[in-house]
Structure formats: C-alpha cells, structure tokens
Design a protein around this motif. Structure first.
Motif, PDB file in Angstrom:
ATOM      1  N   GLY A 124       0.801  -1.215   0.000  1.00  0.00           N
ATOM      2  CA  GLY A 124       0.000   0.000   0.000  1.00  0.00           C
ATOM      3  C   GLY A 124       0.832   1.262   0.000  1.00  0.00           C
ATOM      4  O   GLY A 124       0.313   2.355  -0.291  1.00  0.00           O
ATOM      5  N   LYS A 125       2.128   1.132   0.295  1.00  0.00           N
ATOM      6  CA  LYS A 125       3.004   2.297   0.308  1.00  0.00           C
ATOM      7  C   LYS A 125       3.110   2.932  -1.084  1.00  0.00           C
ATOM      8  O   LYS A 125       3.312   4.140  -1.209  1.00  0.00           O
ATOM      9  N   TYR A 126       3.010   2.122  -2.141  1.00  0.00           N
ATOM     10  CA  TYR A 126       3.042   2.685  -3.490  1.00  0.00           C
ATOM     11  C   TYR A 126       1.852   3.629  -3.691  1.00  0.00           C
ATOM     12  O   TYR A 126       1.992   4.736  -4.208  1.00  0.00           O
ATOM     13  N   ILE A 127       0.682   3.175  -3.292  1.00  0.00           N
ATOM     14  CA  ILE A 127      -0.530   3.997  -3.457  1.00  0.00           C
ATOM     15  C   ILE A 127      -0.436   5.245  -2.590  1.00  0.00           C
ATOM     16  O   ILE A 127      -0.841   6.337  -3.000  1.00  0.00           O
ATOM     17  N   GLN A 128       0.154   5.103  -1.402  1.00  0.00           N
ATOM     18  CA  GLN A 128       0.350   6.258  -0.525  1.00  0.00           C
ATOM     19  C   GLN A 128       1.297   7.278  -1.166  1.00  0.00           C
ATOM     20  O   GLN A 128       1.094   8.491  -1.036  1.00  0.00           O
ATOM     21  N   CYS A 168      -4.621   7.085   1.169  1.00  0.00           N
ATOM     22  CA  CYS A 168      -4.405   6.430   2.455  1.00  0.00           C
ATOM     23  C   CYS A 168      -4.778   7.329   3.638  1.00  0.00           C
ATOM     24  O   CYS A 168      -5.099   6.826   4.720  1.00  0.00           O
ATOM     25  N   LYS A 169      -4.746   8.652   3.427  1.00  0.00           N
ATOM     26  CA  LYS A 169      -5.102   9.563   4.516  1.00  0.00           C
ATOM     27  C   LYS A 169      -6.561   9.399   4.926  1.00  0.00           C
ATOM     28  O   LYS A 169      -6.914   9.612   6.087  1.00  0.00           O
ATOM     29  N   GLY A 170      -7.398   9.053   3.986  1.00  0.00           N
ATOM     30  CA  GLY A 170      -8.815   8.909   4.284  1.00  0.00           C
ATOM     31  C   GLY A 170      -9.272   7.474   4.385  1.00  0.00           C
ATOM     32  O   GLY A 170     -10.471   7.196   4.242  1.00  0.00           O
ATOM     33  N   CYS A 171      -8.344   6.568   4.625  1.00  0.00           N
ATOM     34  CA  CYS A 171      -8.674   5.144   4.633  1.00  0.00           C
ATOM     35  C   CYS A 171      -8.541   4.571   6.040  1.00  0.00           C
ATOM     36  O   CYS A 171      -7.686   5.005   6.818  1.00  0.00           O
ATOM     37  N   ARG A 172      -9.319   3.586   6.355  1.00  0.00           N
ATOM     38  CA  ARG A 172      -9.262   2.962   7.672  1.00  0.00           C
ATOM     39  C   ARG A 172      -8.051   2.059   7.837  1.00  0.00           C
ATOM     40  O   ARG A 172      -7.716   1.659   8.950  1.00  0.00           O
ATOM     41  N   TYR A 173      -7.401   1.731   6.720  1.00  0.00           N
ATOM     42  CA  TYR A 173      -6.266   0.805   6.759  1.00  0.00           C
ATOM     43  C   TYR A 173      -4.938   1.559   6.693  1.00  0.00           C
ATOM     44  O   TYR A 173      -4.832   2.611   6.079  1.00  0.00           O
ATOM     45  N   ASP A 174      -3.918   0.942   7.312  1.00  0.00           N
ATOM     46  CA  ASP A 174      -2.589   1.538   7.398  1.00  0.00           C
ATOM     47  C   ASP A 174      -1.640   0.816   6.446  1.00  0.00           C
ATOM     48  O   ASP A 174      -1.355  -0.368   6.633  1.00  0.00           O
ATOM     49  N   PRO A 175      -1.120   1.514   5.422  1.00  0.00           N
ATOM     50  CA  PRO A 175      -0.244   0.846   4.463  1.00  0.00           C
ATOM     51  C   PRO A 175       1.074   0.370   5.053  1.00  0.00           C
ATOM     52  O   PRO A 175       1.766  -0.454   4.446  1.00  0.00           O
ATOM     53  N   ALA A 176       1.435   0.867   6.234  1.00  0.00           N
ATOM     54  CA  ALA A 176       2.681   0.436   6.864  1.00  0.00           C
ATOM     55  C   ALA A 176       2.523  -0.877   7.622  1.00  0.00           C
ATOM     56  O   ALA A 176       3.518  -1.508   7.998  1.00  0.00           O
ATOM     57  N   GLN A 177       1.284  -1.305   7.845  1.00  0.00           N
ATOM     58  CA  GLN A 177       1.027  -2.525   8.613  1.00  0.00           C
ATOM     59  C   GLN A 177       0.740  -3.696   7.674  1.00  0.00           C
ATOM     60  O   GLN A 177      -0.050  -3.577   6.743  1.00  0.00           O
ATOM     61  N   ARG A 178       1.394  -4.843   7.947  1.00  0.00           N
ATOM     62  CA  ARG A 178       1.175  -6.017   7.101  1.00  0.00           C
ATOM     63  C   ARG A 178       0.287  -7.068   7.759  1.00  0.00           C
ATOM     64  O   ARG A 178      -0.160  -8.008   7.105  1.00  0.00           O
ATOM     65  N   SER A 179       0.040  -6.933   9.039  1.00  0.00           N
ATOM     66  CA  SER A 179      -0.872  -7.873   9.728  1.00  0.00           C
ATOM     67  C   SER A 179      -1.591  -7.116  10.828  1.00  0.00           C
ATOM     68  O   SER A 179      -1.214  -6.002  11.186  1.00  0.00           O
TER      69      SER A 179
END
Length: 513
Positions: free
Chosen positions: A433-437, A443-454
């Motif tokens: 998800g870091k690419y999309i960030q 990613c700023k408006g998303c409930r998910y964190d691109p830095a977290q894998r689990s």
C-alpha cells in the motif's frame, strides 16, 4: 432485386469510412451490414456506459454511411426480428440478401472472427478479410519482429517503430538524445493536489444517443454502471474535438503526472481518447502527429509528448501483436495458478479500501479509469489476491468504454496479472500500500494503514503483497528484477509469516474488504 456482389461487414469497433473493407466499394452492387446484438453486451456483463458507447457510435456511423451514399442493411437491438447474436443475425441476413461474397476489415476479437468464418463456411461464401490499416504496423510485421526472440519487451519494439516511421527522430537518433523520459515523468501531486485541471471535453448526448441510453436502461437494467452523465465522443467529429482539446489543454502536463492519482478526480491530465481510437473514430497517425506538432511548436515538452507517443506507437501496437500472434491459447494462460473468484464488490465499489472504492466507483460511473488505476489499484489487488486471470479479464472487458479484446486481454493477462509468465512484463507488478500512498492521498482517508502487514489495521494491499511473495518465493527467486523483494521474505520470522497468512485468509474469506 439486383444481385448483391459484396456484403461489407462492419463491426462496432470498425467505424472508419476509409477502412480497407470499403476499397472498391460500388453503391450499385455492394452494401454494408451492421448489427446491434444482445450477445455483445452479455458474453461479458457489459457495463451500461460501454454498451452505450458502442451502440451510439454505431448509429452515428450508420448515419455517416447513409450520407456517403453507401447502401446499408442495419439491425437494431430493439428490432423484433433481431436474432440476438452476430452469427445468427449474419446467417439470417445472408439468406435474405444472398450476397456473392462477404468482405470485412480484420476484426479485433478472436471470438468474433471465428464466428463469422463459421457462418461464411456454412453458406459456402467466400470471406475476404482485409488488412486493418488503422494501425502503423501489421500482425505479420510484429510476428517477424518476435521471431527468434527469447523475450518480447515493448521497449525494443517501440524503438523499431520510432525508426521505421520517423516519429520523434533526428536522423537515426531519438529526439532529445534518449528513447524515453521516464525520469522526467510520473510525479505525484504535491500536498495541495492537482490544482486547476482543464475540464475534459464533454459531449451532450444528442437525440440519437439519448435514444440509445433509454434503450440500454430498459434492456440492460441489471447491468452495472450509470448513464446520468454519459458524455463520451460518439462520432468522428466529436472525437476530433476531443483530440484538439487534449493536445491544447492537457498534453503539456500529461507526462509529468501520468501516474498520479487524486480522490474524486478521474480525468486529470489524461487524453481520454482510447475509446475513440479503439472504435476507429480516430486514426493513431493523426493523434501522434498532433502531439508531435505540439512539441515542434513549443506548446508541449518533449517528455510529455514522448510519453504519450509511446502509449500509441509503442504499447498499443505491441499488445495487438501479442494478441494476434498468441491467440487463442493466450486467453487461457494462468502461470501463477490463481484460482480465487473476483470479489463481488468489484461490481459495486462497496469496499472500505479508499483507493479501490474511488477507482471502481468512477469506473462504474464513467466507464473509465486511467492506466495506473487499472494496473496498480484494481489490477494489483486482483493479482495479489490470486483472482483467476480469466475472471479479471472478463471484468475489464465488461466495464471500460475502450475495451476491445485485442487491447484489453494482453494488458490484463500479461501486464497486470502476469498470467503469461513474463512474456510481456519482466516481473509481476506487485507493491504494498506504500506505493498507493506515494502516488496519491487515498491512504489519509482510509481505515487501513499501508505500513502494517498484519493485524486489524493492516492495509490489505500490504498484507497480500507479503503473502504473494511467500506463496511464489521459489518461482520468483530467479527473477533478477524480483530478487531484492523476495529476499525480504527471509527477514520475517515464523510468527510474522503466520500472522500475514491469517490476515490474507481473512481478506479472501471476505471478512476484510
């Protein structure tokens, strides 16, 4: 009735008065055949914008044929005698019209070509298939280029095409001293966003298009997509306006921001000409020439113009060559043995992932998404999720207004899903998800964190990226462009790997979306 010499078949993606099928046309002895049939909207679950695009363009082209004095035998979708499929309709009309010969320009779909060949053979009629002059090169020329090569990278083909056709060349050398300008292109927007972007060229539906919209709403009511703001060019005249508007208003910043994404901004600096090109309302030569002329006049920088030219003279010609030299087997390829079903929310956009919700939402609304949204959002997720590539192909063919199989299938199976094992792409295009960030503020408006894998907050893209690398570690370890990514798997301990697998399983079960 006078004997009909040639029945010239015109398909929905062959809307060109100068097509080879019309060479030698004699209105006293020849006639044109066109058919709108339900099969072309149902063999994949065609979206409403895509169906309207084809049907409205076909009806405007029928009007142009009549104005040119070419006798026409049309079949409308709502005609009570409509047979429902191209093959059945052609068979019925052959029996009625009794032509001596069928003539057509080479089609863009293997399925359609085989169906027409079968009908001609069943009636003992000669079928003359003429070269599609719409393209810079022929399939035979591509086959000659491909012969003996271990890999078929687009870059080498593109350079050959530049030289052969003298596009952006200074003698034997590329304009500006280099073949591509990726280093100058593909920036993200800053924190302030894209700023003022010229509005796209819109074309208010005329009476003919409104009639088609009403027909599609009635006949294809359960199909995906919306038509309340349909505004695509459906005639050559409109397509020429769209071309001029792009070259004047959007081309200067096209290259710089061609990979950038921004929520609620589907159009940005892109051309929006692919549907007009693929239906043959525009010729690629006039499109390339217009872009090059803008560079020569100092109206657009070389980096933007070269990036745009590469999409048409390079990539577009290349994927056509791949399709026609590799079919029909190419359509069944599945090198990674991906067997998951496409998530149902691809047809609705009902997902908590902000990037996918936006990309799918605009796709269903407009029948459009730009190449990075297709490759690195919807396609990337499907690849790492493990969707059977034929299902991904069916979705892309169904939802986009520019989708014709010769261009859509290789882009999906080869470039996006790596189902051909590297024939087209030198590696699977996978990323967290870091690419999309990096390329957008999704990613700023998303409930998910691109830095977290689990864990519960982990971005599904990031989870599936690591799961993909673990699943295909052995197969990808020998790929030089994947070696560094695969090596990172060794840094994970057993507990981390198990947590990733559990989270990935929850995503595939639909518990996370």
């Amino acid at each position: 009735m006078a004997e009909l010499r040639n029945l010239v078949l015109v398909l929905g993606d062959q809307l060109d008065l100068e097509a080879a099928a019309f060479d030698g046309f004699d209105a006293a002895h020849d006639a044109v055949w066109m058919a709108e049939v339900a099969e072309e909207s149902t063999h994949v679950w065609s979206s409403k914008p895509r169906s309207v695009m084809f049907l409205a363009a076909m009806r405007h082209f029928a009007q142009a044929l009549r104005a040119a004095g070419r006798p026409l035998h049309p079949m409308r979708l709502d005609d009570p005698t409509n047979q429902g499929s191209l093959a059945a309709q052609l068979q019925a009309d052959i029996e009625r019209l009794r032509p001596a010969r069928l003539v057509m320009t080479a089609p863009g779909d293997w399925r359609v070509l085989q169906a027409i060949k079968d009908v001609a053979q069943a009636h003992g009629l000669p079928l003359e298939i003429r070269e599609d002059r719409h393209f810079y090169g022929s399939v035979r020329e591509f086959a000659a280029h491909a012969r003996g090569r271990k890999s078929l990278r687009m870059e080498y083909f593109y350079r050959e095409m530049r030289k052969r056709h003298g596009v952006l060349m200074q003698g034997e050398q590329p304009e500006g001293g280099q073949w591509n300008f990726d280093a100058d292109n593909r920036e993200a927007f800053g924190a302030a966003g894209p700023g003022s972007v010229p509005p796209r060229a819109v074309f208010e539906p005329d009476a003919m298009t409104r009639e088609v919209i009403a027909l599609v709403e009635a006949r294809l009511a359960d199909h995906p997509g919306r038509l309340d703001d349909f505004a695509w060019p459906v005639s050559r005249e409109q397509a020429l306006v769209a071309l001029q508007r792009f070259v004047t208003e959007r081309l200067p910043l096209f290259g710089r921001y061609q990979d950038a994404m921004w929520p609620g901004e589907p159009w940005l600096h892109h051309a929006h000409l692919s549907a007009a090109l693929n239906l043959k309302l525009l010729n690629p030569r006039e499109v390339v020439d217009a872009a090059v002329a803008a560079y020569r006049a100092g109206a657009a920088p070389l980096a933007s113009v070269e990036g745009f030219v590469r999409q048409i003279l390079g990539w577009r010609e290349y994927v056509r060559g791949i399709y026609w030299t590799r079919m029909p087997g190419y359509a069944e390829l599945n090198t990674l043995d991906a067997q998951e079903d496409l998530p149902a929310w691809y047809w609705t956009g009902a997902t908590d992932m902000a990037c996918l919700r936006d990309a799918i939402g605009q796709t269903l609304q407009h029948g459009y998404a730009h190449h990075i949204q297709r490759l690195m959002v919807t396609g990337l997720f499907a690849l790492m999720y493990g969707v059977q590539p034929q299902q991904v192909h069916a979705w892309y063919l169904a939802v986009y207004v520019d989708a014709v199989e010769w261009v859509e299938l290789p882009n999906t199976l080869g470039m996006s899903q790596y189902a051909d094992g590297g024939l087209m792409a030198s590696k699977p295009y996978v990323a967290t998800g870091k690419y999309i960030q990096r390329m957008s503020p999704y990613c700023k408006g998303c409930r998910y964190d691109p830095a977290q894998r689990s864990g519960d907050a982990a971005c599904p893209f990031t989870t599936l990226y690591w799961d993909f690398l673990m699943k295909h570690e052995a197969a990808l370890a020998g790929n030089p462009r994947m070696a560094l990514q695969v090596k990172n798997v060794a840094r994970l301990n057993d507990g981390q790997k198990q947590a990733i697998r559990e989270r990935a399983s929850a995503i595939r079960r639909g518990e996370v979306r």
